[in-house]
Motif scaffolding. Structure first.
Motif, PDB file in Angstrom:
ATOM      1  N   ARG A  39       1.026   4.188  -2.878  1.00 17.21           N
ATOM      2  CA  ARG A  39       0.966   5.640  -2.644  1.00 17.21           C
ATOM      3  C   ARG A  39       2.139   6.350  -3.324  1.00 17.21           C
ATOM      4  N   PHE A  70      -7.088   5.216  -2.189  1.00 15.52           N
ATOM      5  CA  PHE A  70      -6.215   5.808  -3.203  1.00 15.52           C
ATOM      6  C   PHE A  70      -5.967   4.865  -4.368  1.00 15.52           C
ATOM      7  N   ARG A 108       0.832  -1.206   0.000  1.00 18.08           N
ATOM      8  CA  ARG A 108       0.000   0.000   0.000  1.00 18.08           C
ATOM      9  C   ARG A 108       0.865   1.255   0.000  1.00 18.08           C
TER      10      ARG A 108
END
Length: 244
Positions: free
Chosen positions: A84, A113, A80
């Motif tokens: 990003r 996101f 993750r």
């Protein structure tokens, strides 16, 4: 077909909207990476593979992929966090997470996101179909002619650059957030049923278990848009969403 099986010529190639797209597969389990690579190449993706965060960042910088298929648990970091970083470098990059973690908090956090979240064990054809659907929403239309912007109230969406402004100020949206807002704008003041949003934005023909994805992305849009003016997205309880 499961995540441990290989694609064969008997399966229909799902090439619409992605032919020639480059996918960065970040997976530290060689057998899974091998299955994904074979299946994606069969479906006419260009594929690069990496087993670590470090290698993935190097490859992404050198080759600029259209999409990244990311395992969450990597030997030198969190997928993750990698997502990003990749999205910060290239906002238009499509991000799909592929992981054994299936807790709702994990899914909601990643979708904050990213563009999709697929849990293991997976069906390889589902991975290909959902990655293709994400790319249909996110690939930049560099060869298309300039199109007039979509407007609704003080919202303006540029369908060539995939940019959004409200009251003359730029709003940074993820590709999926943009696709959702664009569909609402195209429907003007109509209330759009949740099932219709799932079909047109996420390409879900049947309501999936993670159907709260619509509510999640509506909240993301509100958080970004409502700081620049009065609330613009309305809710019709039990029906769907529209624009004020």
């Amino acid at each position: 077909m499961t995540g441990t099986e290989r694609a064969t010529p008997d399966h229909k190639r799902a090439t619409s909207g992605h032919e020639g797209a480059t996918v960065l597969v970040v997976e530290d389990e060689p057998s899974i990476a091998d299955v994904l690579t074979i299946a994606l190449r069969y479906h006419r993706f260009e594929v690069m593979t990496a087993g670590t965060v470090r290698d993935a960042l190097t490859l992404a910088e050198r080759t600029r992929p259209d999409a990244a298929l990311l395992d969450v648990m990597l030997p030198d970091g969190d997928g993750r966090a990698l997502g990003r970083e990749l999205r910060a470098r290239r906002p238009e990059l499509a991000l799909v997470f592929l992981t054994a973690r299936d807790a709702p908090a994990e899914i909601v956090g990643a979708l904050g996101f990213g563009d999709d979240y697929i849990t293991k064990p997976f069906d390889i054809e589902v991975v290909v179909a959902r990655l293709s659907a994400v790319l249909r929403r996110t690939r930049r239309a560099d060869v298309l002619p300039q199109r007039p912007p979509l407007r609704y109230g003080d919202l303006e969406l540029d369908e060539t650059t995939y940019s959004v402004c409200r009251a003359g100020r730029t709003v940074e949206l993820t590709p999926t957030e943009y696709a959702l807002l664009r569909f609402l704008v195209r429907n003007g003041g109509r209330v759009v049923p949740k099932e219709q949003l799932l079909r047109h934005v996420w390409q879900y023909e049947h309501t999936p278990a993670e159907s709260t994805v619509v509510e999640t992305y509506i909240s993301y849009l509100r958080r970004k848009l409502d700081t620049l003016g009065p609330p613009v997205i309305t809710t019709r309880r039990g029906v769907g969403y529209g624009l004020a």
